[in-house]
Design a protein around this motif. Sequence first.
Motif, PDB file in Angstrom:
ATOM      1  N   TYR A  43       0.872  -1.177   0.000  1.00  0.00           N
ATOM      2  CA  TYR A  43       0.000   0.000   0.000  1.00  0.00           C
ATOM      3  C   TYR A  43       0.907   1.224   0.000  1.00  0.00           C
ATOM      4  O   TYR A  43       1.691   1.420   0.929  1.00  0.00           O
ATOM      5  CB  TYR A  43      -0.904  -0.022   1.240  1.00  0.00           C
ATOM      6  CG  TYR A  43      -1.710   1.240   1.420  1.00  0.00           C
ATOM      7  CD1 TYR A  43      -2.606   1.650   0.438  1.00  0.00           C
ATOM      8  CD2 TYR A  43      -1.578   2.016   2.568  1.00  0.00           C
ATOM      9  CE1 TYR A  43      -3.348   2.811   0.604  1.00  0.00           C
ATOM     10  CE2 TYR A  43      -2.323   3.173   2.731  1.00  0.00           C
ATOM     11  CZ  TYR A  43      -3.195   3.570   1.743  1.00  0.00           C
ATOM     12  OH  TYR A  43      -3.924   4.724   1.899  1.00  0.00           O
ATOM     13  N   GLU A  85       4.188  -1.950 -12.445  1.00  0.00           N
ATOM     14  CA  GLU A  85       2.965  -1.264 -12.025  1.00  0.00           C
ATOM     15  C   GLU A  85       3.308   0.023 -11.285  1.00  0.00           C
ATOM     16  O   GLU A  85       4.173   0.028 -10.396  1.00  0.00           O
ATOM     17  CB  GLU A  85       2.169  -2.159 -11.079  1.00  0.00           C
ATOM     18  CG  GLU A  85       1.317  -3.194 -11.754  1.00  0.00           C
ATOM     19  CD  GLU A  85       0.151  -2.582 -12.520  1.00  0.00           C
ATOM     20  OE1 GLU A  85      -0.503  -1.660 -11.987  1.00  0.00           O
ATOM     21  OE2 GLU A  85      -0.083  -3.003 -13.659  1.00  0.00           O
ATOM     22  N   ARG A 118      -2.510   3.893  -3.545  1.00  0.00           N
ATOM     23  CA  ARG A 118      -2.577   2.718  -4.424  1.00  0.00           C
ATOM     24  C   ARG A 118      -2.203   1.443  -3.671  1.00  0.00           C
ATOM     25  O   ARG A 118      -1.176   1.380  -2.999  1.00  0.00           O
ATOM     26  CB  ARG A 118      -1.640   2.879  -5.613  1.00  0.00           C
ATOM     27  CG  ARG A 118      -1.843   1.737  -6.612  1.00  0.00           C
ATOM     28  CD  ARG A 118      -1.571   2.199  -7.998  1.00  0.00           C
ATOM     29  NE  ARG A 118      -2.614   1.748  -8.903  1.00  0.00           N
ATOM     30  CZ  ARG A 118      -2.369   1.232 -10.113  1.00  0.00           C
ATOM     31  NH1 ARG A 118      -1.139   1.113 -10.537  1.00  0.00           N
ATOM     32  NH2 ARG A 118      -3.347   0.858 -10.882  1.00  0.00           N
ATOM     33  N   LEU A 128      -1.253  -2.495  -4.204  1.00  0.00           N
ATOM     34  CA  LEU A 128      -0.752  -3.398  -5.235  1.00  0.00           C
ATOM     35  C   LEU A 128      -0.699  -4.816  -4.680  1.00  0.00           C
ATOM     36  O   LEU A 128      -0.099  -5.060  -3.623  1.00  0.00           O
ATOM     37  CB  LEU A 128       0.651  -2.965  -5.673  1.00  0.00           C
ATOM     38  CG  LEU A 128       1.294  -3.890  -6.706  1.00  0.00           C
ATOM     39  CD1 LEU A 128       0.553  -3.811  -8.035  1.00  0.00           C
ATOM     40  CD2 LEU A 128       2.745  -3.541  -6.900  1.00  0.00           C
TER      41      LEU A 128
END
Length: 207
Positions: A101, A121, A127, A129
């Motif tokens: 995070y 990414e 965000r 992931l």
Amino acid sequence: MKTVPFSFDLRSPDFIPSTYDNHIKRTLSAMKGQYLDQQAYNQLLARDDALLYEVYEIKRPKVAGELLHGISIVHPGKVGDEYFMTKGHFHTVLDTAEIYYCQKGQGYMVMETPEGDWAVEPLFPGRVLYVLPRWAHRSVNTSAGEDLVTFFVYPGNSGHDYGTIEAQGFRKLVIECDGQPAIIDNPRWYQPGRRYSQERLSQPENR
Ligand code: PAN
Ligand code: ZN
């Protein structure tokens, strides 16, 4: 080790957890052979064994059922054109996943499987992931002058296999190109059984 439910705060100061059990510091000398521009690496190292990233861990038993978690802080900077990054690793128990995070900064998670599939990414504040089981992972800080801060959590029995990445590198690198982050092929990426030409070994691709 704690035997009752526990909590801690992440946001202050500087995203360092309010309590932690272990503080890992990784400097430039721990990244020997990982940066593409070896000359830039050696020059930087001769000046200063700079602090590249830090990890604050909450200690838990390394067994299935437990969750190991903490904060990773990659500082800003570059070796040649390549941004500061973590060593990166596969989990020793390959079928274990991980959640990241992002709390602060801008960057990328570079990932790949043992078969050579890859993904890169973006990471930015807010965000989440999900790093799938079997995928090696490395975080790269592309922020100008800002830390990349991520919270991570992974199964207690995962373990870390650093050796594979140390030996073959990641398939993709994140470098600065015309002032912007760019993803390029790693000309030194090695996969057993693949055919290599001399040109591929000496020339960075897509640059
Ligand atoms: C993270 C990483 C952390 C530092 O906790 O360990 O970001 O990166 P390296 O371990 O590659 O030096 C994690 O992915 N644990 O599994
Ligand atoms: Zn991991």
